[in-house]
Structures are given as structure tokens and as C-alpha cells.
Design an enzyme around this catalytic site. Structure first.
Site, PDB file in Angstrom:
ATOM      1  N   GLY A   1       0.827  -1.195   0.000  1.00 31.03           N
ATOM      2  CA  GLY A   1       0.000   0.000   0.000  1.00 31.03           C
ATOM      3  C   GLY A   1       0.861   1.243   0.000  1.00 31.03           C
ATOM      4  O   GLY A   1       1.572   1.501   0.967  1.00 31.03           O
TER       5      GLY A   1
ATOM      6  N   VAL B   1      -0.380   6.678   4.170  1.00 31.62           N
ATOM      7  CA  VAL B   1       0.155   5.969   5.332  1.00 31.62           C
ATOM      8  C   VAL B   1       1.330   5.079   4.929  1.00 31.62           C
ATOM      9  O   VAL B   1       2.408   5.131   5.533  1.00 31.62           O
ATOM     10  CB  VAL B   1      -0.937   5.137   6.028  1.00 31.62           C
ATOM     11  CG1 VAL B   1      -0.335   4.241   7.117  1.00 31.62           C
ATOM     12  CG2 VAL B   1      -1.992   6.057   6.640  1.00 31.62           C
TER      13      VAL B   1
ATOM     14  N   ARG C   1     -20.442   1.934   7.510  1.00 29.02           N
ATOM     15  CA  ARG C   1     -19.238   1.309   8.041  1.00 29.02           C
ATOM     16  C   ARG C   1     -19.137  -0.133   7.551  1.00 29.02           C
ATOM     17  O   ARG C   1     -18.043  -0.628   7.260  1.00 29.02           O
ATOM     18  CB  ARG C   1     -19.276   1.344   9.571  1.00 29.02           C
ATOM     19  CG  ARG C   1     -17.991   0.831  10.212  1.00 29.02           C
ATOM     20  CD  ARG C   1     -18.116   0.768  11.713  1.00 29.02           C
ATOM     21  NE  ARG C   1     -16.850   0.357  12.321  1.00 29.02           N
ATOM     22  CZ  ARG C   1     -16.753  -0.148  13.531  1.00 29.02           C
ATOM     23  NH1 ARG C   1     -17.818  -0.337  14.266  1.00 29.02           N
ATOM     24  NH2 ARG C   1     -15.574  -0.484  14.024  1.00 29.02           N
TER      25      ARG C   1
ATOM     26  N   VAL D   1      -2.272  -2.565   9.396  1.00 27.73           N
ATOM     27  CA  VAL D   1      -2.571  -1.168   9.675  1.00 27.73           C
ATOM     28  C   VAL D   1      -3.878  -0.741   9.009  1.00 27.73           C
ATOM     29  O   VAL D   1      -4.536   0.198   9.445  1.00 27.73           O
ATOM     30  CB  VAL D   1      -1.418  -0.261   9.197  1.00 27.73           C
ATOM     31  CG1 VAL D   1      -1.654   1.196   9.569  1.00 27.73           C
ATOM     32  CG2 VAL D   1      -0.087  -0.740   9.779  1.00 27.73           C
TER      33      VAL D   1
ATOM     34  N   CYS E   1      -8.941  -1.498  11.641  1.00 26.81           N
ATOM     35  CA  CYS E   1      -7.732  -2.272  11.938  1.00 26.81           C
ATOM     36  C   CYS E   1      -8.011  -3.619  12.597  1.00 26.81           C
ATOM     37  O   CYS E   1      -7.444  -4.637  12.210  1.00 26.81           O
ATOM     38  CB  CYS E   1      -6.816  -1.431  12.812  1.00 26.81           C
ATOM     39  SG  CYS E   1      -5.301  -2.261  13.276  1.00 26.81           S
TER      40      CYS E   1
ATOM     41  N   SER F   1      -1.885  -2.845  14.359  1.00 25.21           N
ATOM     42  CA  SER F   1      -1.367  -1.663  15.041  1.00 25.21           C
ATOM     43  C   SER F   1      -2.306  -1.220  16.149  1.00 25.21           C
ATOM     44  O   SER F   1      -1.878  -0.619  17.138  1.00 25.21           O
ATOM     45  CB  SER F   1      -1.124  -0.530  14.043  1.00 25.21           C
ATOM     46  OG  SER F   1      -2.296  -0.243  13.301  1.00 25.21           O
TER      47      SER F   1
ATOM     48  N   ASP G   1      -3.584   5.244  19.498  1.00 25.16           N
ATOM     49  CA  ASP G   1      -4.491   5.818  20.493  1.00 25.16           C
ATOM     50  C   ASP G   1      -3.766   6.037  21.822  1.00 25.16           C
ATOM     51  O   ASP G   1      -3.969   7.041  22.505  1.00 25.16           O
ATOM     52  CB  ASP G   1      -5.691   4.889  20.708  1.00 25.16           C
ATOM     53  CG  ASP G   1      -6.391   4.531  19.428  1.00 25.16           C
ATOM     54  OD1 ASP G   1      -7.465   5.069  19.158  1.00 25.16           O
ATOM     55  OD2 ASP G   1      -5.844   3.687  18.685  1.00 25.16           O
TER      56      ASP G   1
ATOM     57  N   ARG H   1      -1.652   9.045  21.603  1.00 26.10           N
ATOM     58  CA  ARG H   1      -2.481  10.241  21.725  1.00 26.10           C
ATOM     59  C   ARG H   1      -2.864  10.486  23.186  1.00 26.10           C
ATOM     60  O   ARG H   1      -2.875  11.630  23.653  1.00 26.10           O
ATOM     61  CB  ARG H   1      -3.735  10.087  20.861  1.00 26.10           C
ATOM     62  CG  ARG H   1      -3.450  10.186  19.364  1.00 26.10           C
ATOM     63  CD  ARG H   1      -4.629   9.736  18.521  1.00 26.10           C
ATOM     64  NE  ARG H   1      -4.398  10.023  17.101  1.00 26.10           N
ATOM     65  CZ  ARG H   1      -5.094   9.486  16.104  1.00 26.10           C
ATOM     66  NH1 ARG H   1      -6.064   8.604  16.376  1.00 26.10           N
ATOM     67  NH2 ARG H   1      -4.827   9.808  14.851  1.00 26.10           N
TER      68      ARG H   1
ATOM     69  N   ARG I   1      -1.137   9.584  25.876  1.00 31.49           N
ATOM     70  CA  ARG I   1       0.040  10.051  26.599  1.00 31.49           C
ATOM     71  C   ARG I   1       0.393  11.488  26.216  1.00 31.49           C
ATOM     72  O   ARG I   1       0.858  12.266  27.051  1.00 31.49           O
ATOM     73  CB  ARG I   1       1.215   9.110  26.337  1.00 31.49           C
ATOM     74  CG  ARG I   1       0.995   7.723  26.925  1.00 31.49           C
ATOM     75  CD  ARG I   1       2.182   6.811  26.692  1.00 31.49           C
ATOM     76  NE  ARG I   1       1.926   5.479  27.241  1.00 31.49           N
ATOM     77  CZ  ARG I   1       2.807   4.493  27.227  1.00 31.49           C
ATOM     78  NH1 ARG I   1       4.011   4.681  26.701  1.00 31.49           N
ATOM     79  NH2 ARG I   1       2.509   3.310  27.736  1.00 31.49           N
TER      80      ARG I   1
ATOM     81  N   HIS J   1       2.717   6.059  32.040  1.00 33.67           N
ATOM     82  CA  HIS J   1       2.367   4.688  31.685  1.00 33.67           C
ATOM     83  C   HIS J   1       0.844   4.567  31.759  1.00 33.67           C
ATOM     84  O   HIS J   1       0.268   4.333  32.818  1.00 33.67           O
ATOM     85  CB  HIS J   1       3.050   3.682  32.611  1.00 33.67           C
ATOM     86  CG  HIS J   1       4.537   3.612  32.400  1.00 33.67           C
ATOM     87  ND1 HIS J   1       5.120   2.791  31.463  1.00 33.67           N
ATOM     88  CD2 HIS J   1       5.549   4.299  32.970  1.00 33.67           C
ATOM     89  CE1 HIS J   1       6.428   2.954  31.479  1.00 33.67           C
ATOM     90  NE2 HIS J   1       6.715   3.870  32.382  1.00 33.67           N
TER      91      HIS J   1
ATOM     92  N   HIS K   1      -9.668  -0.113  17.855  1.00 34.05           N
ATOM     93  CA  HIS K   1      -9.130   1.156  17.363  1.00 34.05           C
ATOM     94  C   HIS K   1     -10.315   1.895  16.766  1.00 34.05           C
ATOM     95  O   HIS K   1     -10.564   1.887  15.563  1.00 34.05           O
ATOM     96  CB  HIS K   1      -8.054   0.893  16.309  1.00 34.05           C
ATOM     97  CG  HIS K   1      -7.538   2.150  15.664  1.00 34.05           C
ATOM     98  ND1 HIS K   1      -7.039   3.211  16.381  1.00 34.05           N
ATOM     99  CD2 HIS K   1      -7.460   2.514  14.358  1.00 34.05           C
ATOM    100  CE1 HIS K   1      -6.670   4.173  15.548  1.00 34.05           C
ATOM    101  NE2 HIS K   1      -6.910   3.784  14.311  1.00 34.05           N
TER     102      HIS K   1
END
Length: 315
Positions: free
Chosen positions: A9, A13, A87, A117, A121, A142, A147, A150, A152, A167, A174
Site C-alpha cells: 500500500g 500511510v 461502516r 494497519v 484495523c 497496530s 491511540d 495520543r 500520553r 504509563h 481502534h
């Protein structure tokens, strides 16, 4: 590091993953495959002209036979959701793409570790696991690796500390049913409630952490970036490259990625993200960190949402 990584691909990405890998000492060989060969060749030409500024690396636009002996294969192929498309319709379209890819790549790279990926996912990871016939330890999605990054990032912004001190993880799909097991979230060894008190002693004006706002940030970051610039690819590329480095490392690391569950937390026959130990042998084990009853219920809800979609598609 002498390793070969194939990316299937060459969209935003996949191409960004190829570029990011080309700037790091993770792979010595990179193969980029796409049904649009001109696109893959153009991306490779653009990338390889910058590799003279680093140690030598081989990067080529190829076809499936060129993926032979790959250590890692990353699958990013799929289409974005179109206006008016449900969807389920999007999922079936991308599953059909996965159906065409899987036998071709597995035939030439049966021993590779696979990172899925493509979106959605978790369902694409499940589909690849069912279609490929490969041992499940060779397959991971993945999942919520991005997430979690994001999460953290937002906690780092709130507390003003490095993300390396944080942590905390995102579990589940996902997607919209993902959640944060707050009982497992720590900053510098302290729970969030404890750290709130520690920080408040020096920063009296610091507002208490709004956990719902943080989760909303995690859930909407992707759509916000897409609305502002059209697509997301930098952060996901970095997260996938990190997974590659962990799979090629000398020892295992525990991360939040999508894997097939077989009864862990009472969840069966679905791929979603919990804590998994990954390394040179792929997925070694699910690390069953304790969850509260409420968190376990959220994990079940996420699993059931994925199973509802799986039940409506043709695998």
C-alpha cells in the site's frame, strides 16, 4: 541492522511509513508494493533520492515476489470511507482487498511477522488471521498503539511532564468503543489521583484531570486531523515504525496492539487491543493486567461491537 521490511500500500500511510523507515536504522531493505505501480515507483524515487544523506539502504518499488524473505510485512491497503457509505460497506470493501492480498503475500513470505494497519484495523487483523492460515504469533494489528500515543500526549500536555514518565494505555478497538483503563494509569510510579495531589502542591491553579475530556481527545484526534489537513499519516507512521523496531529487538516489550483473544478477560475469537508482549518471535503472550469490573465490561462491549460487524461481512 540487517532486516527486510515490505509495505503493501503506497497511499499516504504506506508511503510515510516507507519514508520514516528510510530515515532510521531499522531496515536495510524496504520494498513498497501497490496496485498502482506508478505511484509506488514515484514514492520510492522521491524517498531514495534522500537516502544518500544516510548510511546505504535499499528501497525498491516491487511486486509480491520481491517480498520474499521479508522479516516484517506491513499491510496498509484499503480505501477511505466515501460520503453515504456505511461502516459495513467500507469494511466489506477493505476485507475484499485483504482477500486479494493475503494469498499473494503469504505465499512468498510465510515466515514474516505481519503488522496490519489497514482500517478498520481490528477487523482487518481478524480477517488476515483467518485468511492467511499463519500462526497467530506472526500477526498483530497496530490497534491502539496510536491511540495510546495520543493519550500520553494529552496527559503530558496536562501535567507538563515527559510522555516517557507516563504509563497509560488505551484498550479495545481502534475506534469509538476504545477506553482507558484508568486503574492501570500511572505517572512516575504514582496513580493519577496521587499525581494530581503531588502536582497541586506546586501548581495550585492546575485543574483536576478531566478524564472524559481526555478520552474525547483520543477518540476525536483522527477525525480532527482529517478535517484540518485531509488525512492522518505522520503519527501512525511513527507508531508502526516503533512496532517494527520492537519486533526486531533483542528482547520483548509490552505494548497495546491488536491480537486474537482466546478467553482472556472472557473475550473469545476477536482481535482487539490489550497488553501484549511482542519481540523477535512476534506475539509471545497476552499480558493480563488486572482490570476493574467496569473496565472489563467496557472491554466486552468493545469486543461485542466488533463481533457485530464481523457477523455482517463475508470473510
Amino acid at each position: 541492522m540487517s532486516s527486510k521490511i515490505t509495505i503493501i500500500g503506497a497511499g499516504s500511510v504506506g508511503a510515510t511509513i516507507a519514508y520514516t523507515l528510510s530515515q532510521r536504522s531499522i531496515a536495510s531493505e524496504i520494498v513498497l508494493i501497490d496496485i498502482n505501480k506508478d505511484k509506488a515507483e514515484g514514492e520510492v524515487m522521491d524517498i531514495e533520492q534522500g537516502t544518500s544523506f544516510r548510511e546505504p539502504i535499499s528501497i525498491v518499488a516491487g511486486d509480491y515476489p520481491d517480498a520474499a524473505d521479508s522479516d516484517i510485512v506491513i499491510i496498509t491497503s484499503g480505501i477511505a470511507r466515501k460520503p453515504g457509505q456505511t461502516r459495513i460497506e467500507l469494511t466489506q470493501t477493505n476485507v475484499n482487498i485483504m482477500k486479494s492480498i493475503t494469498p499473494e503475500i503469504v505465499k512468498v513470505a510465510p515466515k514474516a511477522l505481519y503488522i496490519i494497519v489497514s482500517n478498520p484495523c481490528d477487523i482487518m487483523t481478524y480477517a488476515f488471521a483467518k485468511l492467511s492460515g499463519l500462526p497467530e504469533n506472526q500477526i498483530l494489528g497496530s490497534g491502539t498503539a496510536l491511540d495510546t500515543a495520543r493519550l500520553r500526549c494529552r496527559l503530558s500536555q496536562h501535567y507538563g511532564v515527559s510522555e516517557k514518565n507516563i504509563h497509560a494505555y488505551v484498550f479495545g478497538e481502534h475506534g469509538d468503543t476504545s477506553f482507558v483503563p484508568w486503574s492501570r494509569a500511572f505517572v512516575a510510579g504514582a496513580t493519577l489521583d496521587e499525581f494530581d495531589k503531588i502536582v497541586h502542591e506546586d501548581q495550585k491553579d492546575l485543574q483536576p484531570l478531566d478524564r472524559e475530556e481526555v478520552l474525547e481527545y483520543v477518540h476525536t484526534s483522527g477525525s480532527t486531523v482529517i478535517a484540518k489537513k485531509g488525512a492522518t499519516f505522520y503519527a501512525v507512521a511513527v507508531s508502526v515504525c516503533r512496532l517494527c523496531s520492537l519486533l526486531l529487538a533483542a528482547s520483548d516489550t509490552i505494548v497495546s496492539v491488536s491480537t486474537m483473544l482466546h478467553g482472556e478477560y472472557g473475550v473469545e475469537d476477536v482481535c482487539l487491543s490489550t497488553m501484549a508482549s511482542i519481540g523477535p518471535e512476534g506475539v509471545k503472550r497476552i499480558v493480563r493486567v488486572p482490570l476493574t469490573e467496569e473496565e472489563t465490561e467496557k472491554l466486552h462491549a468493545s469486543a461485542n461491537a466488533l463481533k457485530d460487524v464481523i457477523a455482517q461481512i463475508d470473510l
